[in-house]
Structures are given as structure tokens and as C-alpha cells.
Design an enzyme around this catalytic site. Structure first.
Site, PDB file in Angstrom:
ATOM      1  N   HIS A  78       0.836  -1.198   0.000  1.00  0.00           N
ATOM      2  CA  HIS A  78       0.000   0.000   0.000  1.00  0.00           C
ATOM      3  C   HIS A  78       0.871   1.248   0.000  1.00  0.00           C
ATOM      4  O   HIS A  78       1.975   1.263   0.564  1.00  0.00           O
ATOM      5  CB  HIS A  78      -1.002   0.007   1.159  1.00  0.00           C
ATOM      6  CG  HIS A  78      -0.416  -0.035   2.525  1.00  0.00           C
ATOM      7  ND1 HIS A  78      -0.009   1.102   3.209  1.00  0.00           N
ATOM      8  CD2 HIS A  78      -0.178  -1.070   3.369  1.00  0.00           C
ATOM      9  CE1 HIS A  78       0.437   0.761   4.411  1.00  0.00           C
ATOM     10  NE2 HIS A  78       0.358  -0.547   4.532  1.00  0.00           N
ATOM     11  N   ASP A  80      -0.030   4.355   1.174  1.00  0.00           N
ATOM     12  CA  ASP A  80      -0.256   5.348   2.228  1.00  0.00           C
ATOM     13  C   ASP A  80       0.425   4.980   3.532  1.00  0.00           C
ATOM     14  O   ASP A  80       0.757   3.812   3.787  1.00  0.00           O
ATOM     15  CB  ASP A  80      -1.757   5.570   2.459  1.00  0.00           C
ATOM     16  CG  ASP A  80      -2.485   4.314   2.914  1.00  0.00           C
ATOM     17  OD1 ASP A  80      -2.143   3.214   2.437  1.00  0.00           O
ATOM     18  OD2 ASP A  80      -3.403   4.424   3.754  1.00  0.00           O
ATOM     19  N   GLU A 141      -5.066   2.176   2.470  1.00  0.00           N
ATOM     20  CA  GLU A 141      -5.118   0.940   3.239  1.00  0.00           C
ATOM     21  C   GLU A 141      -5.282   1.223   4.715  1.00  0.00           C
ATOM     22  O   GLU A 141      -6.014   0.517   5.428  1.00  0.00           O
ATOM     23  CB  GLU A 141      -3.843   0.132   2.982  1.00  0.00           C
ATOM     24  CG  GLU A 141      -3.868  -1.298   3.522  1.00  0.00           C
ATOM     25  CD  GLU A 141      -3.344  -1.433   4.946  1.00  0.00           C
ATOM     26  OE1 GLU A 141      -3.451  -2.533   5.518  1.00  0.00           O
ATOM     27  OE2 GLU A 141      -2.822  -0.441   5.505  1.00  0.00           O
TER      28      GLU A 141
END
Length: 382
Positions: A78, A80, A141
Site C-alpha cells: 500500500h 499510504d 489501506e
């Protein structure tokens, strides 16, 4: 050609110092687009998930060619990071990386991304046969797996793979629980707390009673529950007519998940029936009864890989090839892998060595990153 640890360290630091808090992953996505297009002539696809997630970018699927006779594999990370995540600067002491300031480091999950970059570079230098690869970079996420939930799975050619998103090293998570997020709002009756408090029904008192009488933490070997947020009231001289809590229930059993969630709702209602009423005359011409608004949504479904699932079988062969132990474990958290598995894409979660994630003490060692990247390479050779 063997892996190049210092090259891996350099790309890791560079990735960490590109801010990418949830919903602001666009700069990191643009950097990865440029890197994979320039170095690997990769095919890069972006889905339309941004409209649903609120991110400034969609999920990315990066396709790197390989032997078309071999079934493709995917690896997922992910984009983020949790806050505080703006203005990250990395401090390195020997082999250990930490944040140089009051932010997270971002090893969750940029260490995984860095490993994929080094994997691709080393494979390009070797030039040997390998399966086609798909790197799936998701958004949001950390705020509910929103990117994965809105991923356009039609973009994927690979049918199984691995998510690089767990603490520990030389381990694979093959099972994780489902989670329900619930909100309970209690509506009582306001009154002046100094002049006539007996005319009020305190929503805070009711919700506190319900919380105090319920079990929290580990409910059984497969289930947990927690209250994480609470609020209510307007002023100290007003009997509060509104209070709310938010919490979650997790379980590896869908039956137990439903049972525990229902039990929490029913207990809140029982408390209001027993303690949330005022008789007519005090409350007005009719009896007043406090009201409960209880809602829950599934945050993520369960995942459980069987022993002969492709990711598990491949991991065991890779560990044998490397002559190292590999633990297959059951986790208590959720990740993008829960969503991938629920869509019929068997996905194991790999431990990548990060520690103290979601805190400003987060760290990772170069040895852990190299060791995991070696495992990634072995997964392509078995």
C-alpha cells in the site's frame, strides 16, 4: 547478480521521504510511475478508485514482462502511511533506519515497495527466466482498506500472490480475522443539571453503564472486541441527551463475529430498557424512553489459506531453497490480503521486518529488507 543492499537502502530512504498520508498518495504514485516506466518499460495501469476513496490517485497495477509460459504472480503493497507522516526525514544508524523527527518512518509499507524495486532491478540484471509480475500499489489501506475494496480486479492477470505488509521476518500470515465496525448512539433527555436534574436522562451515564457491563478485549480464542472512540454532551450544566461510542469486533469465525456483534447491541438495548425511562409527570404527559441507534459495517472479511494454496506451497518451496525456517502464522489484524482473498485471489502476507509500526518509534533494518527480498527472488524460482 546478487542483490545490492546499498541500492535497496537508497530507494527505501527516497520513498520514505516522499509524503504519502492516506488520500494524499499522488506524489508517491507519480514517482513510481516514472521509475517503472523509465527503468523497466513497464505497463502501468491506474484504476478509477479515486472517486470512491477520495485519494488524489487511483490504485496502480505495474506489469513487468516475463516468460509467458509461466503463470504470472503479483505482489501487493500500500502507498499510504499513517499520520504523523508529513515532512518525513530518515535517520540511519548502521543498519537501522528510524525517523529523524516527530513523524513515523513509513516502513509500513514503503519497505515493501523498496524491496519490489530492488527485486525488479536484480531480475533485470540477471535476465533469467521468471514469471510475469504484477505489482499492485493500493491507496488508503490505513483508513479501512479503501483502495483494495475499490480495486478494479479486472486489471489483474495474476491469480495469486503476496502482500508485503506485516511485522516479523521469515514468516507468512495465512489467516486473519474479519472485523465489524460499530457505532452506538444513545439519545437521552436534556435537563438543567443544577435546577432539575431529575427531569433528565443522561445519555452518557447510560452508555457508560453499557460499556462497563460488557466484556472487552479477548472474548474467546478466535474473537476480540474494543471501544476506541467515545463522545457526547454539550456543557457541564446540561444533562446530556446524546452520547456515542465507536468500536469493533473481530473474529476468525463469521458465526462468532455475528454473535458477538448482536450481543453488544442487545446489551445496549437492555440497559436502556432498565435504566433509560422517566415516568409520566416527570418527563411530561407521557413516559420518556431513551433511544438507541446501533449500526455496524464489515471492515474486512476473514482470510484463511489452505496448506495447498499456491502462495503457501510456493513459500514452503522457497524456504527450502533458501535453507531457512519459515513460520506460517495466524494474525489478529486485517490487510489488503483480506480483500484479495475474498475476491478469489489467494494471497499470503509476508513479514518484512518492520517494528513499532504506527508509532514515531517505527524502525527497520537493512538486513531484514535484504533477507525478505531474497525470499521474494526465491518465490520466483520455485
Amino acid at each position: 547478480m546478487p542483490l545490492q543492499p546499498e541500492r535497496l537502502a537508497d530507494i527505501f530512504v527516497r520513498l520514505c521521504e516522499i509524503d504519502s498520508p492516506s488520500r494524499r498518495e499522488g506524489r508517491l504514485a507519480a514517482f513510481l510511475r516514472g521509475l517503472f516506466a523509465t527503468e523497466f518499460k513497464a505497463e502501468i495501469l491506474e484504476d478509477a478508485s479515486a472517486a470512491a476513496t477520495g485519494s488524489d490517485t487511483g490504485n496502480l497495477v505495474v506489469r513487468i514482462g516475463g516468460d509467458g509460459e509461466l503463470p504470472p504472480l503479483f505482489f501487493n503493497c500500500h502507498l499510504d502511511t499513517v499520520e504523523p507522516a508529513r515532512g518525513v526525514r530518515v535517520h540511519r544508524s548502521g543498519e537501522t533506519f528510524t525517523s529523524a523527527g516527530a513523524t513515523v518512518l513509513g516502513a509500513d509499507d514503503k519497505a515493501g515497495i523498496a524491496m519490489l524495486v530492488e527485486l525488479a532491478r536484480s531480475l533485470k540484471e540477471d535476465g533469467g527466466p521468471r514469471p510475469p509480475l504484477e505489482f499492485i500499489f493500493t491507496t488508503c489501506e490505513e483508513i479501512g482498506l479503501l483502495g483494495a475494496k475499490n480495486l478494479d480486479f479486472r486489471l489483474l492477470r495474476a491469480r495469486a500472490g503476496f502482500a508485503l505488509d506485516s511485522a516479523g521476518i521469515d514468516l507468512a500470515v495465512i489467516a486473519a480475522p474479519a472485523s465489524n465496525h460499530f457505532t452506538a448512539r444513545v439519545r437521552g433527555l436534556a435537563a438543567h443539571a443544577g435546577l432539575h436534574p431529575e427531569k433528565g436522562v443522561s445519555a452518557i451515564q447510560l452508555i457508560a453503564r453499557a460499556i462497563a457491563e460488557l466484556p472487552w478485549g479477548r472474548l474467546d480464542p478466535e474473537s476480540t472486541a474494543n471501544i476506541g472512540l467515545i463522545g457526547g454532551g454539550k456543557a457541564t450544566n446540561i444533562v446530556p441527551d446524546l452520547a456515542w461510542v465507536e468500536g469493533e469486533v473481530r473474529s476468525h469465525s463469521r458465526e462468532l463475529l455475528a454473535r458477538h456483534t448482536t450481543a453488544i447491541e442487545e446489551h445496549f438495548r437492555d440497559v436502556l430498557v432498565s435504566h433509560g425511562s422517566l415516568p409520566a409527570g416527570i418527563s411530561g404527559p407521557s413516559v420518556f424512553s431513551a433511544r438507541l441507534e446501533f449500526d455496524f459495517v464489515e471492515q474486512f472479511p476473514t482470510m484463511r489459506l489452505v496448506d495447498d494454496a499456491l502462495p503457501v506451497a510456493r513459500l514452503k518451496r522457497a524456504a527450502t531453497l533458501l535453507n531457512r525456517p519459515l513460520a506460517c502464522t495466524v494474525a489478529g489484524g486485517g490487510s489488503d490480503a483480506n480483500i484479495f482473498n475474498s475476491h478469489g485471489f489467494p494471497t499470503a502476507i509476508l513479514g518484512i521486518g518492520m517494528t513499532d509500526v504506527h508509532t514515531t518509534d517505527e524502525s527497520i533494518t537493512l538486513t531484514s529488507m535484504v533477507r525478505t527480498t531474497q525470499l521474494l527472488r526465491a518465490l520466483l524460482e520455485v
